[in-house]
Design an enzyme around this catalytic site. Structure first.
Site, PDB file in Angstrom:
ATOM      1  N   HIS A  67      18.717  60.021  25.138  1.00 45.25           N
ATOM      2  CA  HIS A  67      18.782  58.673  25.642  1.00 45.25           C
ATOM      3  C   HIS A  67      17.544  58.147  26.193  1.00 45.25           C
ATOM      4  O   HIS A  67      16.985  58.706  27.243  1.00 45.25           O
ATOM      5  CB  HIS A  67      20.071  58.542  26.613  1.00 45.25           C
ATOM      6  CG  HIS A  67      21.234  59.020  26.227  1.00 45.25           C
ATOM      7  ND1 HIS A  67      22.252  59.678  26.972  1.00 45.25           N
ATOM      8  CD2 HIS A  67      21.983  58.593  25.322  1.00 45.25           C
ATOM      9  CE1 HIS A  67      23.342  59.760  26.135  1.00 45.25           C
ATOM     10  NE2 HIS A  67      23.265  58.839  25.176  1.00 45.25           N
ATOM     11  N   GLU A  70      16.380  57.480  29.935  1.00 50.03           N
ATOM     12  CA  GLU A  70      16.470  58.733  30.982  1.00 50.03           C
ATOM     13  C   GLU A  70      15.255  59.320  30.914  1.00 50.03           C
ATOM     14  O   GLU A  70      14.886  60.511  30.549  1.00 50.03           O
ATOM     15  CB  GLU A  70      17.668  59.706  30.485  1.00 50.03           C
ATOM     16  CG  GLU A  70      18.974  58.699  30.555  1.00 50.03           C
ATOM     17  CD  GLU A  70      20.072  59.515  30.119  1.00 50.03           C
ATOM     18  OE1 GLU A  70      20.048  60.690  30.209  1.00 50.03           O
ATOM     19  OE2 GLU A  70      21.225  58.669  30.003  1.00 50.03           O
ATOM     20  N   ARG A 125      19.080  52.355  25.549  1.00 47.18           N
ATOM     21  CA  ARG A 125      19.480  53.792  25.609  1.00 47.18           C
ATOM     22  C   ARG A 125      19.490  54.490  24.434  1.00 47.18           C
ATOM     23  O   ARG A 125      19.226  55.647  24.147  1.00 47.18           O
ATOM     24  CB  ARG A 125      21.003  53.701  26.060  1.00 47.18           C
ATOM     25  CG  ARG A 125      22.098  54.950  25.940  1.00 47.18           C
ATOM     26  CD  ARG A 125      23.407  54.467  26.470  1.00 47.18           C
ATOM     27  NE  ARG A 125      24.232  55.580  26.174  1.00 47.18           N
ATOM     28  CZ  ARG A 125      24.444  56.417  26.840  1.00 47.18           C
ATOM     29  NH1 ARG A 125      24.144  56.614  28.089  1.00 47.18           N
ATOM     30  NH2 ARG A 125      25.550  57.400  26.292  1.00 47.18           N
ATOM     31  N   HIS A 195      19.695  65.338  30.556  1.00 48.85           N
ATOM     32  CA  HIS A 195      20.116  63.873  30.781  1.00 48.85           C
ATOM     33  C   HIS A 195      19.490  63.590  32.023  1.00 48.85           C
ATOM     34  O   HIS A 195      18.983  64.271  32.932  1.00 48.85           O
ATOM     35  CB  HIS A 195      21.370  63.644  30.463  1.00 48.85           C
ATOM     36  CG  HIS A 195      21.767  63.802  29.084  1.00 48.85           C
ATOM     37  ND1 HIS A 195      22.158  62.632  28.476  1.00 48.85           N
ATOM     38  CD2 HIS A 195      21.581  64.836  28.172  1.00 48.85           C
ATOM     39  CE1 HIS A 195      22.428  63.107  27.159  1.00 48.85           C
ATOM     40  NE2 HIS A 195      22.258  64.179  26.933  1.00 48.85           N
ATOM     41  N   GLU A 269      22.468  67.034  33.870  1.00 47.14           N
ATOM     42  CA  GLU A 269      22.373  65.792  34.659  1.00 47.14           C
ATOM     43  C   GLU A 269      21.742  65.719  35.713  1.00 47.14           C
ATOM     44  O   GLU A 269      22.081  66.328  36.624  1.00 47.14           O
ATOM     45  CB  GLU A 269      23.825  64.926  34.929  1.00 47.14           C
ATOM     46  CG  GLU A 269      24.773  64.546  33.634  1.00 47.14           C
ATOM     47  CD  GLU A 269      24.323  63.308  32.782  1.00 47.14           C
ATOM     48  OE1 GLU A 269      23.366  62.726  33.005  1.00 47.14           O
ATOM     49  OE2 GLU A 269      24.768  63.266  31.601  1.00 47.14           O
TER      50      GLU A 269
END
Lengths: 306, 92
Positions: A67, A70, A125, A195, A269
């Site tokens: 993405h 990020e 994104r 991520h 994440e």
């Protein structure tokens, strides 16, 4: 590390240069390989960190930057490579890893999107392939893998941030990753994809709440990593399947990797829980990468011992 | 992203969820968490970026429906600038 500043974000041009430099400065250990091409015809490279040996070694795969917005994710992949290279001679654990394992690191999966996020729209994104006669752009590459593609948590509207593409693996970036991983799947023991935010270690699956057959192992390893993080840094990571602790989504690379037979497949994440969201300030790169390194090392240690 | 805000909202009732889903689609807001309006659930965090010109209208609408919120990021652009390397952000 050749003077590279790991505590700042870098545009793609500098990351390309970094890869070349890393290979040159560490030629005994690092090779740079072409993985494929992006929609905008940029070359996707991965780095192979591999200690020469006659032994057959298993593989840990890590990709970052699926993405675009990020940015902390590519920063972590670079940090990871730096840490391995800086410490493999002196750190017994890393030294042991390299005797048994090869690391394959893709620092930026969504290169076109990453460049777009630097040059045009910081919060972009998706990839940059055009749809509907160029009226909208980009596919969410983490909805484009061939794993229950299009079934849940996606949009078929190409203006959406979670547009899943025109079909499974419709995007060249997805195909490049999938073809390569398929070709090595019997040797890849662990698939890690990094991520940006939420402080989560996510296990398969996102497309169903039915747990995978090795769920107990997946959860135990991730929980140990989270506990190490809590113990050393006080950071509270939650662990669980994507569908149960985040939201349902299909077509993710993590789910796909597990379904083709890679037993340990995780999405990280990273650090933030919403204070900065997708726009983590540069002064947070170091603490985020340090703590993530510990969690990733815990997982690799498990793989290595296994 | 000048003065765009990211709000943290935890809807408490189904009615509040439905109103938030309506706001998202009416204003075409950028959902950060979850990513899709249908995934908004009562009792769960919602992070949403609201463009500067809509911030007041959005807050008024939330107040009208007794939905409490917290400003997570008061100015997205300021954060964006902080994430750029120093020489590049001064160039900007």
């Amino acid at each position: 590390s050749g003077g590279y500043v790991y505590t700042e974000y870098h545009p793609m041009e500098e990351i390309y240069q970094w890869m070349t430099q890393i290979q040159k400065n560490n030629s005994e250990l690092v090779t740079q390989h072409i993985l494929g091409k992006t929609f905008e015809n940029r070359t996707m490279y991965y780095l192979q960190i591999s200690q020469p040996s006659n032994k057959t070694k298993k593989i840990i795969w890590m990709d970052c930057g699926i993405h675009a917005r990020e940015w902390i994710s590519p920063a972590f992949c670079q940090w990871f490579v730096k840490e391995i290279l800086q410490n493999y001679k002196t750190d017994p654990k890393i030294s042991r890893f390299l005797q048994n394992l090869d690391f394959y690191v893709l620092p930026v999966l969504n290169i076109d999107g990453y460049i777009y996020s630097w040059e045009e729209d910081r919060l972009w994104r998706k990839s940059r392939s055009p749809y509907e006669n160029g009226t909208c752009y980009g596919t969410d590459l983490n909805r484009n893998f061939n794993s229950s593609w299009g079934s849940v948590g996606v949009s078929f509207n190409c203006s959406s941030d979670v547009f899943c593409g025109s079909g499974p693996e419709s995007e060249p970036e997805t195909r490049a990753v999938a073809q390569f991983i398929k070709s090595k799947k019997s040797d890849i023991l662990c698939y890690l994809t990094i991520h940006s935010y939420g402080q989560l270690i996510l296990t398969p699956y996102g497309s169903t709440t039915k747990p995978p057959s090795n769920n107990e192992e997946l959860m135990q390893v991730a929980k140990e990593a989270a506990a190490a993080l809590k113990g050393k840094y006080g950071t509270s990571y939650r662990v669980g399947s994507t569908a149960s602790i985040l939201y349902s989504n299909s077509g993710s690379s993590r789910d796909w990797a597990h379904t083709i037979g890679i037993p340990l497949s995780y999405t990280f994440e990273l650090r933030d829980t919403g204070t900065h969201g997708f726009v983590l300030p540069a002064d947070q790169i170091q603490p985020t990468c340090e703590e993530t390194m510990l969690a990733v090392t815990m997982i690799i240690d498990y793989v290595d011992k296994k | 992203y000048d003065r765009d805000q990211v709000l943290n909202i935890v809807p408490e009732t189904i009615q509040q969820v439905q109103h938030l889903q309506l706001l998202c689609s009416t204003f075409m807001l950028d959902l950060w968490k979850p990513l899709l309006p249908e995934d908004i659930k009562a009792g769960e965090d919602l992070h949403i970026r609201v463009p500067a010109p809509l911030v007041q209208e959005m807050k008024d609408s939330l107040a009208q429906h007794m939905i409490s919120y917290r400003v997570l990021i008061p100015d997205v652009q300021k954060l964006v600038d902080q994430s750029m390397p120093r020489e590049r952000s001064s160039h900007r």
